[in-house]
Design a protein around this motif. Structure first.
Motif, short mmCIF file in Angstrom:
data_model
loop_
_atom_site.label_atom_id
_atom_site.label_comp_id
_atom_site.label_asym_id
_atom_site.label_seq_id
_atom_site.Cartn_x
_atom_site.Cartn_y
_atom_site.Cartn_z
N ALA A 1 0.83 -1.21 0.00
CA ALA A 1 0.00 0.00 0.00
C ALA A 1 0.86 1.26 0.00
O ALA A 1 0.57 2.24 -0.69
CB ALA A 1 -0.94 -0.01 1.20
N TRP A 2 1.92 1.25 0.78
CA TRP A 2 2.84 2.40 0.85
C TRP A 2 3.49 2.64 -0.51
O TRP A 2 3.55 3.77 -1.00
CB TRP A 2 3.91 2.16 1.91
N ALA A 3 3.98 1.55 -1.12
CA ALA A 3 4.63 1.68 -2.43
C ALA A 3 3.63 2.14 -3.48
O ALA A 3 3.95 3.00 -4.32
CB ALA A 3 5.25 0.34 -2.83
N ALA A 4 2.42 1.58 -3.45
CA ALA A 4 1.40 1.95 -4.44
C ALA A 4 1.03 3.43 -4.31
O ALA A 4 0.90 4.14 -5.32
CB ALA A 4 0.16 1.08 -4.27
N LYS A 5 0.89 3.90 -3.09
CA LYS A 5 0.56 5.31 -2.89
C LYS A 5 1.67 6.20 -3.41
O LYS A 5 1.42 7.21 -4.09
CB LYS A 5 0.32 5.57 -1.40
N ARG A 6 2.91 5.83 -3.13
CA ARG A 6 4.05 6.64 -3.58
C ARG A 6 4.16 6.67 -5.10
O ARG A 6 4.57 7.66 -5.69
CB ARG A 6 5.34 6.12 -2.96
N LEU A 7 3.80 5.56 -5.74
CA LEU A 7 3.91 5.45 -7.20
C LEU A 7 2.61 5.79 -7.92
O LEU A 7 2.53 5.69 -9.15
CB LEU A 7 4.36 4.03 -7.57
N GLY A 8 1.58 6.18 -7.18
CA GLY A 8 0.31 6.57 -7.79
C GLY A 8 -0.46 5.43 -8.40
O GLY A 8 -1.10 5.57 -9.44
N MET A 9 -0.46 4.25 -7.73
CA MET A 9 -1.11 3.06 -8.25
C MET A 9 -2.25 2.62 -7.35
O MET A 9 -2.18 2.77 -6.13
CB MET A 9 -0.09 1.90 -8.33
N PRO A 10 -3.31 2.02 -7.92
CA PRO A 10 -4.35 1.42 -7.07
C PRO A 10 -3.85 0.10 -6.48
O PRO A 10 -3.07 -0.62 -7.11
CB PRO A 10 -5.51 1.19 -8.04
N ALA A 11 -4.30 -0.19 -5.26
CA ALA A 11 -3.90 -1.44 -4.60
C ALA A 11 -5.08 -2.03 -3.85
O ALA A 11 -5.81 -1.32 -3.16
CB ALA A 11 -2.74 -1.19 -3.64
N LEU A 12 -5.27 -3.34 -4.00
CA LEU A 12 -6.29 -4.08 -3.26
C LEU A 12 -5.57 -5.15 -2.44
O LEU A 12 -4.71 -5.87 -2.96
CB LEU A 12 -7.30 -4.73 -4.20
N ILE A 13 -5.91 -5.24 -1.15
CA ILE A 13 -5.24 -6.19 -0.28
C ILE A 13 -6.25 -7.18 0.28
O ILE A 13 -7.30 -6.79 0.82
CB ILE A 13 -4.55 -5.48 0.90
N VAL A 14 -5.95 -8.48 0.17
CA VAL A 14 -6.74 -9.54 0.78
C VAL A 14 -6.15 -9.80 2.17
O VAL A 14 -4.99 -10.19 2.29
CB VAL A 14 -6.71 -10.82 -0.07
#
Length: 322
Positions: A87-100
């Motif tokens: 989630a941290w990496a996705a936010k920094r790179l401007g990407m959507p992320a879904l976590i199970v």
């Protein structure tokens, strides 16, 4: 295209990951600590911005993706630390992320993951299949699945903790680690360290009843966790079966493993807090627990990981109060 199946983790990949990670976060501290069994060097990954080493593998994996892959986003499965790393990496790179995430994941980890902007889907840890659920969700969205340890980029990213420790120990202790005692769930951190430390003795540490990596290394083949494993506060290390990518690296190096009890883990959590003023979650304290219990002896320059500090306040208070 970042083809996971055609790639294996390498030391050069760890070096590339280290350069990437150094550009976004500083090295975590390496602290000398005297125990009754000898001096050790604690790599404080509990002091990462997300409170765990998982930021390393998450960022290296996502940063390696193409622009098109980033647009589609990622899906991951985790009890909390890998969730936050992705989630941290996705936010920094401007990407959507879904976590199970499992339904019984610590509230602090779930809330921290949500605060980073990730979408969360839950499942039952003992009856659900997180891998299948995550794979289905990734296929539906055209997203890339980012496992917590069964991925070459993730292993390389986790190996940067040891890569940093080598530089720190050469400056502070006169040479690189000759042994490493490492917290282990799926083995990503330990396998990454083995790539960096080919001449070191590697010992993985797991909670009792969840010591499938130790038993796999002893058997020479992957052995899953036995049915009805015991309850443990080490939620970060509840991996039911390790993967070939991590097992193969550790097996080739002759790594061994030990298991620690819940009380030994609690003692390590209390020791880190009382002696070093460090908050370490139970799963992040198992390597220290093994040393304090005399189950692994320090030898010369011994690296020990404190792999995470994400623990619910009520659980931490209960442990500290004994």
């Amino acid at each position: 295209m970042t083809d996971t199946e055609s790639r294996t983790p390498t030391l050069e990949g760890v070096r590339e990951a280290a350069a990437r990670i150094r550009a976004v976060v500083p090295p975590t501290p390496l602290i000398p600590f005297a125990t009754a069994h000898g001096e050790i060097w604690l790599k404080c990954e509990n002091l990462q911005p997300i409170g765990a080493f998982k930021l390393r593998g998450g960022y290296h994996r996502l940063a390696a993706m193409s622009a098109g892959e980033r647009e589609a986003g990622v899906v991951a499965f985790s009890s909390g630390n890998h969730a936050q790393g992705v989630a941290w990496a996705a936010k920094r790179l401007g990407m959507p992320a879904l976590i199970v995430m499992p339904e019984d994941a610590p509230r602090a980890k779930r809330e921290a993951t949500e605060a980073l902007g990730a979408e969360i889907v839950t499942y039952d840890r003992m009856t659900g299949n997180r891998e299948a659920l995550a794979a289905d969700l990734a296929a539906e969205r055209g997203a890339i699945l980012v496992p917590s340890f069964d991925d070459p980029w993730v292993v390389e990213g986790q190996g940067t903790a040891a890569f940093e420790a080598v530089e720190q120990m050469e400056a502070l202790a006169g040479g690189p680690p000759d042994s490493a005692i490492i917290c282990c769930g799926g083995g990503g951190l330990a396998a990454g360290a083995a790539l960096v430390l080919p001449d070191a003795t590697i010992t993985v540490v797991e909670p009792e009843g969840w010591d499938d990596m130790a038993r796999s290394l002893e058997a020479g083949e992957i052995v899953p966790v036995q049915p009805d494993p015991p309850d443990t506060r080490c939620d970060a290390l509840q991996t039911l079966r390790v993967a070939p990518v991590t097992f193969d690296i550790l097996h080739r190096q002759g790594a061994t493993g030990v298991a620690v009890t819940e009380e030994e883990v609690a003692h390590a959590v209390r020791t880190a807090f009382s002696k070093l003023q460090l908050v370490v979650e139970p799963g992040g304290a198992v390597a220290l627990a093994a040393v304090l219990a005399g189950k692994v002896q320090p030898t010369g320059r011994t690296l020990v990981t404190l792999s995470g500090g994400n623990v619910d306040p009520a659980v931490f208070a209960e442990i500290i109060q004994g």
